[in-house]
Design a protein around this motif. Structure first.
Motif, mmCIF file in Angstrom:
data_model
loop_
_atom_site.group_PDB
_atom_site.id
_atom_site.type_symbol
_atom_site.label_atom_id
_atom_site.label_comp_id
_atom_site.label_asym_id
_atom_site.label_seq_id
_atom_site.Cartn_x
_atom_site.Cartn_y
_atom_site.Cartn_z
ATOM 1 N N ASP A 1 51.932 47.368 83.766
ATOM 2 C CA ASP A 1 51.359 46.064 84.090
ATOM 3 C C ASP A 1 50.176 46.203 85.033
ATOM 4 O O ASP A 1 49.269 45.372 85.021
ATOM 5 C CB ASP A 1 52.425 45.171 84.738
ATOM 6 C CG ASP A 1 53.548 44.868 83.766
ATOM 7 O OD1 ASP A 1 53.273 44.255 82.723
ATOM 8 O OD2 ASP A 1 54.698 45.269 84.047
ATOM 9 N N LEU A 2 50.208 47.238 85.865
ATOM 10 C CA LEU A 2 49.086 47.508 86.742
ATOM 11 C C LEU A 2 49.019 48.991 87.066
ATOM 12 O O LEU A 2 49.963 49.731 86.834
ATOM 13 C CB LEU A 2 49.112 46.646 88.010
ATOM 14 C CG LEU A 2 50.307 46.754 88.936
ATOM 15 C CD1 LEU A 2 49.973 47.631 90.106
ATOM 16 C CD2 LEU A 2 50.644 45.356 89.424
ATOM 17 N N PHE B 1 52.609 34.815 84.608
ATOM 18 C CA PHE B 1 53.199 36.128 84.347
ATOM 19 C C PHE B 1 54.714 35.989 84.304
ATOM 20 O O PHE B 1 55.283 35.894 83.233
ATOM 21 C CB PHE B 1 52.745 37.146 85.408
ATOM 22 C CG PHE B 1 53.225 38.556 85.171
ATOM 23 C CD1 PHE B 1 52.674 39.326 84.166
ATOM 24 C CD2 PHE B 1 54.218 39.106 85.962
ATOM 25 C CE1 PHE B 1 53.114 40.629 83.942
ATOM 26 C CE2 PHE B 1 54.663 40.409 85.759
ATOM 27 C CZ PHE B 1 54.107 41.162 84.740
ATOM 28 N N ILE C 1 58.133 44.879 86.120
ATOM 29 C CA ILE C 1 56.793 45.307 86.509
ATOM 30 C C ILE C 1 56.747 46.822 86.399
ATOM 31 O O ILE C 1 57.562 47.528 86.990
ATOM 32 C CB ILE C 1 56.423 44.899 87.953
ATOM 33 C CG1 ILE C 1 56.343 43.377 88.089
ATOM 34 C CG2 ILE C 1 55.083 45.524 88.358
ATOM 35 C CD1 ILE C 1 55.939 42.896 89.454
ATOM 36 N N ILE D 1 54.863 34.791 89.917
ATOM 37 C CA ILE D 1 53.488 35.123 89.553
ATOM 38 C C ILE D 1 53.045 34.155 88.459
ATOM 39 O O ILE D 1 53.506 34.254 87.321
ATOM 40 C CB ILE D 1 53.376 36.589 89.085
ATOM 41 C CG1 ILE D 1 53.905 37.521 90.187
ATOM 42 C CG2 ILE D 1 51.929 36.916 88.725
ATOM 43 C CD1 ILE D 1 54.011 38.974 89.773
ATOM 44 N N THR E 1 46.979 40.234 91.697
ATOM 45 C CA THR E 1 46.613 41.152 90.607
ATOM 46 C C THR E 1 47.113 40.694 89.244
ATOM 47 O O THR E 1 46.408 40.863 88.242
ATOM 48 C CB THR E 1 47.160 42.556 90.910
ATOM 49 O OG1 THR E 1 46.636 43.002 92.157
ATOM 50 C CG2 THR E 1 46.776 43.551 89.835
ATOM 51 N N LEU E 2 48.301 40.109 89.182
ATOM 52 C CA LEU E 2 48.934 39.849 87.882
ATOM 53 C C LEU E 2 48.868 38.410 87.386
ATOM 54 O O LEU E 2 49.211 38.146 86.231
ATOM 55 C CB LEU E 2 50.398 40.310 87.922
ATOM 56 C CG LEU E 2 50.597 41.804 88.107
ATOM 57 C CD1 LEU E 2 52.073 42.132 88.260
ATOM 58 C CD2 LEU E 2 49.983 42.584 86.946
ATOM 59 N N ARG E 3 48.451 37.473 88.223
ATOM 60 C CA ARG E 3 48.415 36.075 87.747
ATOM 61 C C ARG E 3 47.356 35.917 86.664
ATOM 62 O O ARG E 3 46.412 36.686 86.556
ATOM 63 C CB ARG E 3 48.159 35.127 88.906
ATOM 64 C CG ARG E 3 46.776 35.246 89.478
ATOM 65 C CD ARG E 3 46.572 34.292 90.636
ATOM 66 N NE ARG E 3 45.334 34.668 91.327
ATOM 67 C CZ ARG E 3 45.194 34.621 92.622
ATOM 68 N NH1 ARG E 3 46.168 34.212 93.389
ATOM 69 N NH2 ARG E 3 44.039 34.968 93.166
ATOM 70 N N SER E 4 47.561 34.888 85.844
ATOM 71 C CA SER E 4 46.562 34.642 84.792
ATOM 72 C C SER E 4 46.198 33.171 84.722
ATOM 73 O O SER E 4 46.771 32.344 85.361
ATOM 74 C CB SER E 4 47.075 35.121 83.450
ATOM 75 O OG SER E 4 48.239 34.435 83.071
ATOM 76 N N LEU F 1 50.778 41.393 94.480
ATOM 77 C CA LEU F 1 51.179 41.370 93.060
ATOM 78 C C LEU F 1 50.693 40.080 92.410
ATOM 79 O O LEU F 1 50.207 40.104 91.277
ATOM 80 C CB LEU F 1 52.704 41.477 92.920
ATOM 81 C CG LEU F 1 53.326 42.802 93.280
ATOM 82 C CD1 LEU F 1 54.840 42.698 93.311
ATOM 83 C CD2 LEU F 1 52.892 43.879 92.280
#
Length: 156
Positions: A131-132, A9, A112, A6, A153-156, A150
């Motif tokens: 985390d979510l 992340f 996670i 990710i 949703t979780l990458r930045s 995942l």
């Protein structure tokens, strides 16, 4: 094992799924629709652990035919017990799913943490430590069957 990188992340190697039972996989002690099939489909990929105080006393019966490890714990110090369990497995290899206040520490420690808000509700502390957040267990388990979700949703 579920492998997922990710961006921004983590690069994850998930070997364990740790779930709460009541409020997460079950309502009033009864397994929610679709959960048994999803757990069975995930079992060849990730080791599944269900950790619970088993408030309604139905977990053994409801989970009897599933390829999972069931851990019944004392009702005292649930948050600490669940955290220790995740830590002993190697928190960096764990995805944890829960909804209650007693899940807050394991959700924070896991690689996670997925908090749920279903019919039983979701603890604000657990939601803050996750985390979510998902609104049902089927969607949460589907994230593991479709790891690109995942990433989305979780990458930045």
């Amino acid at each position: 094992m579920i492998l997922v990188d990710i961006p921004g992340f983590q690069n994850l190697e998930l070997a364990h799924l740790v779930c709460d039972y009541n409020g997460t996989l079950a309502l009033d002690g009864e397994l929610l629709p679709g959960v048994a099939d999803l757990l069975a489909s995930l079992a060849p990929t990730i080791k599944i652990h269900i950790i619970t105080a088993d408030t309604f006393g139905l977990a053994h019966v409801q989970l009897a035919d599933l390829p999972i490890e069931l851990i019944i714990t004392p009702t005292e110090s649930q948050a600490k017990t669940k955290l220790q369990f995740v830590t002993d497995l190697g928190a960096e290899t764990v995805v944890a799913i829960g909804n209650g206040r007693n899940d807050r520490k394991m959700l924070k420690a896991a690689a996670i943490g997925i908090a749920l808000i279903q019919r039983e509700g979701g603890s604000a502390q657990s939601i803050a430590n996750a985390d979510l957040v998902c609104t049902n267990i089927v969607d949460a388990l589907d994230l593991l069957r479709n790891p690109k979700r995942l990433i989305a949703t979780l990458r930045s």
